[in-house]
Design a protein around this motif. Structure first.
Motif, PDB file in Angstrom:
ATOM      1  N   ARG A 218       0.811  -1.213   0.000  1.00 52.59           N
ATOM      2  CA  ARG A 218       0.000   0.000   0.000  1.00 52.59           C
ATOM      3  C   ARG A 218       0.845   1.264   0.000  1.00 52.59           C
TER       4      ARG A 218
ATOM      5  N   ASP B 113      -6.362 -14.131   4.234  1.00 59.38           N
ATOM      6  CA  ASP B 113      -6.306 -13.376   2.980  1.00 59.38           C
ATOM      7  C   ASP B 113      -4.892 -13.445   2.413  1.00 59.38           C
ATOM      8  N   ASN B 114      -4.555 -12.518   1.535  1.00 59.65           N
ATOM      9  CA  ASN B 114      -3.252 -12.514   0.868  1.00 59.65           C
ATOM     10  C   ASN B 114      -2.995 -13.843   0.142  1.00 59.65           C
TER      11      ASN B 114
ATOM     12  N   GLY C  80      -4.279 -10.091  -2.643  1.00 52.93           N
ATOM     13  CA  GLY C  80      -4.133  -8.890  -1.838  1.00 52.93           C
ATOM     14  C   GLY C  80      -4.797  -8.980  -0.477  1.00 52.93           C
TER      15      GLY C  80
ATOM     16  N   LEU D 294      -7.444  -6.657   1.788  1.00 55.33           N
ATOM     17  CA  LEU D 294      -8.370  -5.534   1.705  1.00 55.33           C
ATOM     18  C   LEU D 294      -8.109  -4.517   2.808  1.00 55.33           C
ATOM     19  N   GLU D 295      -8.641  -3.316   2.586  1.00 60.60           N
ATOM     20  CA  GLU D 295      -8.499  -2.242   3.563  1.00 60.60           C
ATOM     21  C   GLU D 295      -9.151  -2.643   4.890  1.00 60.60           C
TER      22      GLU D 295
ATOM     23  N   GLU E 135      -8.314  -4.852   7.067  1.00 62.84           N
ATOM     24  CA  GLU E 135      -8.315  -6.268   7.433  1.00 62.84           C
ATOM     25  C   GLU E 135      -7.248  -6.628   8.464  1.00 62.84           C
TER      26      GLU E 135
ATOM     27  N   GLN F 118      -7.817   2.213   1.412  1.00 66.90           N
ATOM     28  CA  GLN F 118      -6.829   1.601   0.526  1.00 66.90           C
ATOM     29  C   GLN F 118      -6.465   0.206   1.018  1.00 66.90           C
ATOM     30  N   GLU F 119      -6.245  -0.708   0.059  1.00 64.12           N
ATOM     31  CA  GLU F 119      -5.839  -2.054   0.419  1.00 64.12           C
ATOM     32  C   GLU F 119      -4.499  -2.045   1.149  1.00 64.12           C
TER      33      GLU F 119
ATOM     34  N   ARG G 120      -1.932  -4.658  -2.422  1.00 69.51           N
ATOM     35  CA  ARG G 120      -2.692  -4.514  -3.653  1.00 69.51           C
ATOM     36  C   ARG G 120      -2.701  -5.833  -4.438  1.00 69.51           C
TER      37      ARG G 120
ATOM     38  N   TYR H 123      -6.574  -1.432  -7.842  1.00 68.75           N
ATOM     39  CA  TYR H 123      -6.558  -1.135  -6.416  1.00 68.75           C
ATOM     40  C   TYR H 123      -7.236   0.196  -6.149  1.00 68.75           C
TER      41      TYR H 123
ATOM     42  N   ASP I  25     -10.916   3.734  -8.201  1.00 66.36           N
ATOM     43  CA  ASP I  25      -9.906   2.694  -8.355  1.00 66.36           C
ATOM     44  C   ASP I  25      -8.909   3.037  -9.448  1.00 66.36           C
TER      45      ASP I  25
END
Length: 861
Positions: free
Chosen positions: A32, A129-130, A161, A163-164, A166, A253-254, A257, A291, A343
């Motif tokens: 990010r 995630d990721n 990615g 997420l924002e 998280e 923002q993530e 990304r 993103y 985005d």
């Protein structure tokens, strides 16, 4: 660094592996960051002097740039064929070519590989995630009695990615805010929010008395336009608040990304004779990412004006206006989430072709090549507000002819296509209004590079202490860039970005000569003493000719000790973007010392090029030693001191630097600032200039020890790389020098970085451990306790671990591995950024993913 070492350090990508090296910690990737730059690419950054000052090569040859700044995306290099990575500092420009001010990172391929090998891996973060998938496949074959050698390699990578919001640390709203009187100008706090709301909120009425205007303050709008009181939280300033109903910009923002990419590489080499061969290479790579950067937002710097006859006024608000007829309009702030966030989508395609030869003439080696490379990149800012359309659409009235709600502009121009925009409440704007007020800001970029080079090397004659060798050669290079944009961007019609079209090119001619001259050999306290030197002349079509050189000594007084020193002159000429960019707009947050240090977000800063730039000239000194004691076989320690002074360093003042230096009396910096009638900053301009100097110095230390075992199937290797940065200072015209060394908040310059590794093998089992240490330091070296409450950030350490088992009976060997990065799940420290969108930590320096697991399988036949 061998490919095996890099894979164990970080099995995801080569770029991630190199980021574990202290000298390359600030290398950029998909992590990010504010803005629209760097869509999914990874650019190497030696000594944090900037990626533009690191020369990235593939087998000693240049690779086409993947950005307008001339930087190479290392994700496009054939990871499956990389044999090792050489990092060279000190005199690199004279030996390797211009632009190597910080040094050279050279990826060396295994061009003689025969067989088939591959790897597949998958990964996931502790939070679920990721999610990551990676696969490589490489094959090589020799034909026609081994005179023809064919190589091919392919890689695919996908990461979904993070997420924002998280991660717990990313939901706290960590940011700086103006402090109350009597304390620091800025205080670090949590739950810091931007004033405003997703459904819109009124800050004041206009036209009435002060009391009448204040009646409309702090009214916000819920679903369906419901009028609700707005809470300013426990503490508020002109643009920020703690708690309450504001917007937590940390959630926009993530954290990582998303990215999908693939790379393909092919090579053929044919031996014409025993001494002569020809070769050809072709590579192709693509990457896609999308993103979030922010919402379409109207802040105190660009508020919405609601006129009293607006057709969408909620009944309660209309009643209040009817009771106060002197109020002519309302000022509204709004963070619009309808239609999604603004985005950025980046689609990059790169192809490169090389044809070359090598051979011998009279005992001298000769080689040459020609390369053509091209990168095509499409960058879209999606769901981007079209400002003039929005201004018309939000001014909605009732058409007296038919009672329908229309734009005021439609009354005088019935065919203007305007669709009225209802700003009162989330979800209130119609689909037609969103279609009319939103668009795509597009940039289509093409970067081209053509290179032709020839080199000759060998032994001149036998000297008094050994053979005197030399290398000489020449190179021609042409760099081109062309950026086309959509008509609305060119007209400056969008809320964000508004890139401008530009094109530029230059060509470079270079010639060099190198030599190694043995001076003493097999004498007391002079087992070996040799001189190495190089001179290169570089002629730029844009800025003229520059000479670079290096002179070095290598002295081995006894067999266990080698001393070395190099003095050099290195250069970097301005890149195409620095020369020719015609305009790029982004937003910034600025603390204004002229206005009692008020912190204002959403100020637009426009960056342009400067055709008058001159090349940077760096004077570099490196002094070091390598010690391998005979009483401790397998142990080695090397230490090198470096000192780099860049004169006429090319750079732009950041938004905050420009304001601070203007306040200090620098009139050049004051010329970049535009203020409104009330004296508030309304816009900023930036363009690259030749700053006075940039100076850095420090020490690199490497220790390694291979523990001897009687059983050769067992091994233990210990390795540690330690980097200390003593100084990283920039001097700009009219201002005192600013030393950023030891700054780990707004920059990534800790004094200390350490990477320590322990690699243990017992039979078929391997256990690898790695410790990454980042020293503590100041948040901002230029701001004392009265300027900002956050002064110091603690050191951080991350533990990575890898288990692997090798199946010796499968072909030439196969390996299953399990890797855990950030085993202890360390959160990044509190170190908020200084942009318009809150960033709770320094994403270039600290681990923001948390614990990540990867499992993979490698094979070789």
């Amino acid at each position: 660094m061998s490919a095996d070492q890099l894979t164990k350090a970080a099995p995801s990508t080569i770029a991630d592996s190199l980021r574990t090296l202290p000298a390359l910690t600030a290398t950029s990737g998909p992590q990010r960051a504010s803005g629209t730059q760097g869509g999914g690419q990874s650019f190497l950054n030696l000594r944090n002097l900037g990626a533009v000052r690191t020369l990235t090569l593939l087998d000693g040859r240049r690779f086409v740039a993947a950005s307008q700044f001339g930087t190479v995306d290392v994700n496009l290099l054939p990871a499956g064929l990389i044999q090792r990575v050489d990092v060279v500092t000190g005199g690199a420009s004279a030996a390797y070519g211009s632009d190597a001010v910080a040094g050279v990172v050279n990826f060396v391929l295994d061009t003689k590989f025969e067989g088939l090998k591959g790897e597949v891996s998958t990964g996931i973060a502790d939070e679920g995630d990721n999610q990551e998938l990676r696969g490589t496949l490489t094959g090589g074959i020799a034909l026609a009695d081994s005179r023809l050698r064919l190589l091919g390699s392919a890689e695919y990578y996908r990461n979904k990615g993070i997420l924002e919001g998280e991660r717990a640390w990313a939901r706290r709203g960590s940011n700086l805010i103006n402090g109350p009187a009597g304390g620091p100008a800025l205080i670090a706090a949590e739950d810091v929010r931007a004033i405003g709301s997703y459904g819109g909120m009124i800050t004041t009425g206009n036209g009435g008395t002060a009391a009448q205007n204040a009646l409309f303050r702090a009214l916000q709008f819920g679903p369906g336009g419901t009028v609700l009181p707005y809470s300013y939280g426990s503490y508020s300033t002109a643009t920020q608040q703690i708690g309450g109903d504001g917007v937590n910009t940390e959630l926009l923002q993530e954290i990582n990304r998303p990215l999908e990419r693939a790379a393909f590489f092919g090579r053929a080499e044919y031996d014409l004779t025993d001494q002569w061969s020809v070769f050809g290479e072709a590579s192709y790579g693509w990457s896609d990412t999308r993103y979030s950067t922010s919402t379409n937002r109207h802040l105190a710097t660009n508020p919405i004006t609601i006129r009293r006859d607006n057709a969408f006024l909620p009944a309660q608000l209309r009643t209040l206006l009817d009771a106060n007829p002197q109020v002519t309009s309302l000022t509204m702030l709004r963070w619009s989430i309808e239609g999604g966030l603004a985005d950025v989508a980046v689609d990059t395609k790169t192809d490169r072709y090389v044809a070359g030869f090598k051979g011998e003439i009279g005992g001298l080696k000769v080689n040459g090549y020609y390369q053509h490379g091209r990168t095509r990149q499409q960058t879209d800012v999606i769901n981007n507000e079209i400002t003039p359309n929005f201004t018309r659409a939000v001014d909605a009235v009732v058409n007296p002819a038919n009672g329908q709600i229309v734009c005021r502009s439609t009354l005088t121009n019935p065919n203007d296509g305007c669709a009225p925009f209802n700003p009162f409440g989330v979800g209130s704007p119609s689909a037609a209004a969103l279609a009319y007020t939103r668009g795509v800001s597009r940039t289509d970029s093409v970067f081209k590079e053509d290179v032709a080079a020839i080199n000759l090397s060998g032994t001149l004659f036998e000297g008094w202490a050994g053979p005197i060798s030399f290398a000489t050669g020449g190179e021609y290079r042409k760099e081109q860039a062309q950026l086309a944009v959509d008509p609305l961007s060119q007209a400056g019609a969008f809320l964000f970005a508004n890139p401008q079209p530009w094109a530029g090119k230059y060509d470079v001619k270079e010639g060099y000569i190198e030599t190694v001259i043995p001076l003493l050999k097999d004498l007391p306290f002079a087992r070996e003493l040799e001189f190495n030197g190089a001179v290169r002349y570089t002629d730029y079509s844009t800025s003229g000719g520059v000479t670079t050189w290096k002179a070095g000594l290598s002295w081995t007084p006894v067999s266990s000790l080698r001393l070395r020193a190099t003095r050099s002159r290195d250069i970097r000429a301005p890149n195409l973007s620095e020369l020719f960019t015609s305009g790029r707009t982004q937003s910034a947050t600025v603390v204004d010392p002229f206005k009692n240090n008020v912190r204002t977000s959403g100020i637009f800063i426009t960056t342009t090029g400067n055709a008058a730039l001159q090349p940077e000239k760096a004077d570099t000194l490196t002094v070091g030693a390598v010690y391998q004691p005979t009483f401790l076989p397998g142990f080695s320690i090397s230490a090198d001191y470096y000192d780099i002074k860049i004169n006429d360093a090319i750079g732009s003042l950041s938004a905050q630097q420009g304001v601070d230096q203007c306040f200090a009396g620098n009139q050049l910096a004051c010329g970049f600032i535009t203020r409104d009638a009330a004296g508030n900053i309304s816009a900023l301009t930036a363009y690259p200039i030749n700053l006075s100097t940039l100076v850095t110095n420090g020490v690199d230390v490497e220790l390694s020890y291979r523990v001897p075992f009687a059983d050769t199937t067992n091994s233990l290797s210990l390795r540690s790389i330690i980097s200390y940065v003593g100084k990283l200072a920039t001097t700009t015209p009219g201002s005192p020098s600013i030393d950023r060394a030891g700054e780990v908040g707004i920059n990534s310059n800790p004094h200390w970085r350490v990477n320590a590794q322990a690699d243990f093998t017992r039979g078929s089992f391997n256990w690898f451990n790695q410790l990454r240490f980042i020293g503590g330091g100041r948040y901002d070296n230029t701001k004392g306790p009265q300027a900002v409450s956050l002064q110091h950030i603690k050191p951080q350490a991350y533990w990575d671990m890898r288990f692997a088992y090798r199946f010796e009976d499968l072909g030439k060997g196969a390996e299953m591995y399990f890797n855990v990065q950030n085993v202890l799940n360390q959160e990044p420290p509190y170190a908020p950024g200084d942009g318009s969108i809150a960033v709770a930590t320094n994403t270039q320096l600290y681990d923001t993913f948390g614990r990540v697991y990867r499992v993979g399988f490698r094979f070789k036949f």
